[in-house]
Design a protein around this motif. Structure first.
Motif, PDB file in Angstrom:
ATOM      1  N   ARG A  73      44.410  38.393  48.936  1.00  0.00           N
ATOM      2  CA  ARG A  73      44.146  39.760  48.377  1.00  0.00           C
ATOM      3  C   ARG A  73      44.081  40.027  47.015  1.00  0.00           C
ATOM      4  O   ARG A  73      43.200  40.828  46.343  1.00  0.00           O
ATOM      5  N   THR A  74      44.900  39.320  46.136  1.00  0.00           N
ATOM      6  CA  THR A  74      44.917  39.765  44.730  1.00  0.00           C
ATOM      7  C   THR A  74      43.711  38.860  43.903  1.00  0.00           C
ATOM      8  O   THR A  74      43.095  39.677  43.193  1.00  0.00           O
ATOM      9  N   VAL A  75      43.373  37.522  44.490  1.00  0.00           N
ATOM     10  CA  VAL A  75      42.298  36.907  43.749  1.00  0.00           C
ATOM     11  C   VAL A  75      40.927  37.623  44.349  1.00  0.00           C
ATOM     12  O   VAL A  75      40.075  37.514  43.321  1.00  0.00           O
ATOM     13  N   GLU A  76      40.798  38.367  45.334  1.00  0.00           N
ATOM     14  CA  GLU A  76      39.701  39.233  45.691  1.00  0.00           C
ATOM     15  C   GLU A  76      39.587  40.180  44.736  1.00  0.00           C
ATOM     16  O   GLU A  76      38.392  40.505  44.274  1.00  0.00           O
ATOM     17  N   HIS A  77      40.556  40.971  44.099  1.00  0.00           N
ATOM     18  CA  HIS A  77      40.349  41.796  43.089  1.00  0.00           C
ATOM     19  C   HIS A  77      39.934  41.010  41.823  1.00  0.00           C
ATOM     20  O   HIS A  77      38.863  41.663  41.160  1.00  0.00           O
ATOM     21  N   LEU A  78      40.468  39.952  41.778  1.00  0.00           N
ATOM     22  CA  LEU A  78      39.970  38.986  40.366  1.00  0.00           C
ATOM     23  C   LEU A  78      38.491  38.828  40.625  1.00  0.00           C
ATOM     24  O   LEU A  78      37.680  38.891  39.648  1.00  0.00           O
ATOM     25  N   TRP A  79      38.025  38.370  41.528  1.00  0.00           N
ATOM     26  CA  TRP A  79      36.421  38.042  41.862  1.00  0.00           C
ATOM     27  C   TRP A  79      35.653  39.149  41.647  1.00  0.00           C
ATOM     28  O   TRP A  79      34.597  39.273  41.079  1.00  0.00           O
ATOM     29  N   GLU A  80      36.135  40.515  42.311  1.00  0.00           N
ATOM     30  CA  GLU A  80      35.296  41.482  41.936  1.00  0.00           C
ATOM     31  C   GLU A  80      35.069  42.158  40.641  1.00  0.00           C
ATOM     32  O   GLU A  80      34.082  42.092  40.313  1.00  0.00           O
ATOM     33  N   ARG A  81      36.203  41.928  40.098  1.00  0.00           N
ATOM     34  CA  ARG A  81      36.387  42.371  38.649  1.00  0.00           C
ATOM     35  C   ARG A  81      35.203  41.327  37.705  1.00  0.00           C
ATOM     36  O   ARG A  81      34.639  41.767  36.949  1.00  0.00           O
ATOM     37  N   ARG A 101      39.698  42.646  31.914  1.00  0.00           N
ATOM     38  CA  ARG A 101      39.807  42.721  33.201  1.00  0.00           C
ATOM     39  C   ARG A 101      41.190  41.797  33.604  1.00  0.00           C
ATOM     40  O   ARG A 101      41.946  42.069  34.545  1.00  0.00           O
ATOM     41  N   THR A 102      41.198  40.375  33.196  1.00  0.00           N
ATOM     42  CA  THR A 102      42.087  39.500  33.276  1.00  0.00           C
ATOM     43  C   THR A 102      43.346  39.869  33.077  1.00  0.00           C
ATOM     44  O   THR A 102      44.432  39.693  33.832  1.00  0.00           O
ATOM     45  N   VAL A 103      43.648  40.574  31.772  1.00  0.00           N
ATOM     46  CA  VAL A 103      45.024  41.323  31.609  1.00  0.00           C
ATOM     47  C   VAL A 103      45.233  42.204  32.605  1.00  0.00           C
ATOM     48  O   VAL A 103      46.529  42.132  32.750  1.00  0.00           O
ATOM     49  N   GLU A 104      44.325  43.065  32.772  1.00  0.00           N
ATOM     50  CA  GLU A 104      44.863  44.074  33.663  1.00  0.00           C
ATOM     51  C   GLU A 104      45.376  43.694  35.039  1.00  0.00           C
ATOM     52  O   GLU A 104      46.359  44.036  35.550  1.00  0.00           O
ATOM     53  N   LEU A 105      44.719  42.581  35.484  1.00  0.00           N
ATOM     54  CA  LEU A 105      45.276  42.071  36.639  1.00  0.00           C
ATOM     55  C   LEU A 105      46.576  41.091  36.576  1.00  0.00           C
ATOM     56  O   LEU A 105      47.439  41.380  37.632  1.00  0.00           O
TER      57      LEU A 105
END
Length: 204
Positions: A73-81, A101-105
């Protein structure tokens, strides 16, 4: 996403299931912070999500499966961003946006990210997820470097090899900085951004 998801015929059941699954994953993330992966149990996760152990096993077969789903679920957000930011036409803007985006995540889910890295060597499903995530990042970084004028090819000084080194440098730098403080994470991001810009010939 890993886990046992029997087909559900009615939309209402599906929605209820989605809410329950989200509660399980949210609880798992909270317990990672409170107890750590080794100490937390399936019973702890079920209790925190307000369900029985039996109900939890309807969704996931083990603690490992819950954590794998949380990582997914977490890396899905990373992929989208990263997918969106990597497509920016201007490579300098793409780099700045990608690092932001990477800092945000990492600020939001640093513990999950560190757990994924820690478990990637011993849990094959997490290792595969993390490897796929890295490959997506490497592809995005390669595209940005090529747009900045770095040649594509198999040589060590060409875009794909440089992108791979940049990706793993960012991962390890963020891993350590995220354990220290948000301020240190921001500084580490600025350093990684500077190195990426320098590698792309975009400083000055």
């Amino acid at each position: 996403m890993p886990g046992h998801h029997p087909a559900r015929s009615r939309r209402t059941t599906e929605r209820k299931g989605d809410v329950r699954e989200r509660a399980i994953l949210d609880t798992c993330e909270a317990l990672l912070a409170q107890k750590g992966y080794d100490a937390m149990t399936v019973g702890d996760i079920a209790q925190g999500a307000g369900i029985t152990r039996g109900a939890l096993y309807f969704y996931f077969g083990s603690k490992q499966e819950v954590v794998t789903a949380l990582v997914a679920r977490t890396v899905e957000h990373l992929w989208e961003r990263s997918r969106v930011t990597a497509r920016a036409d201007d490579p300098r803007q793409a780099i700045t946006a990608a690092m932001h985006r990477t800092v945000e995540l990492w600020n939001e889910h640093g513990l999950v990210m560190r757990t994924a890295i820690d478990l990637s060597l011993t849990v094959p499903e997490i290792g595969e997820l993390w490897s796929r995530t890295a490959d997506l990042f490497i592809t995005a970084i390669t595209a940005v470097l090529e747009r900045a004028g770095i040649r594509s090819g198999p040589e060590p000084e060409q875009a794909p090899a440089m992108a791979r080194a940049l990706c793993w440098m960012i991962e390890r730098t963020f891993y350590h900085a995220s354990q220290e403080s948000r301020a240190n994470l921001q500084k580490a991001s600025s350093t990684c951004e500077h190195i990426w810009l320098t590698s792309a010939g975009l400083t000055g």
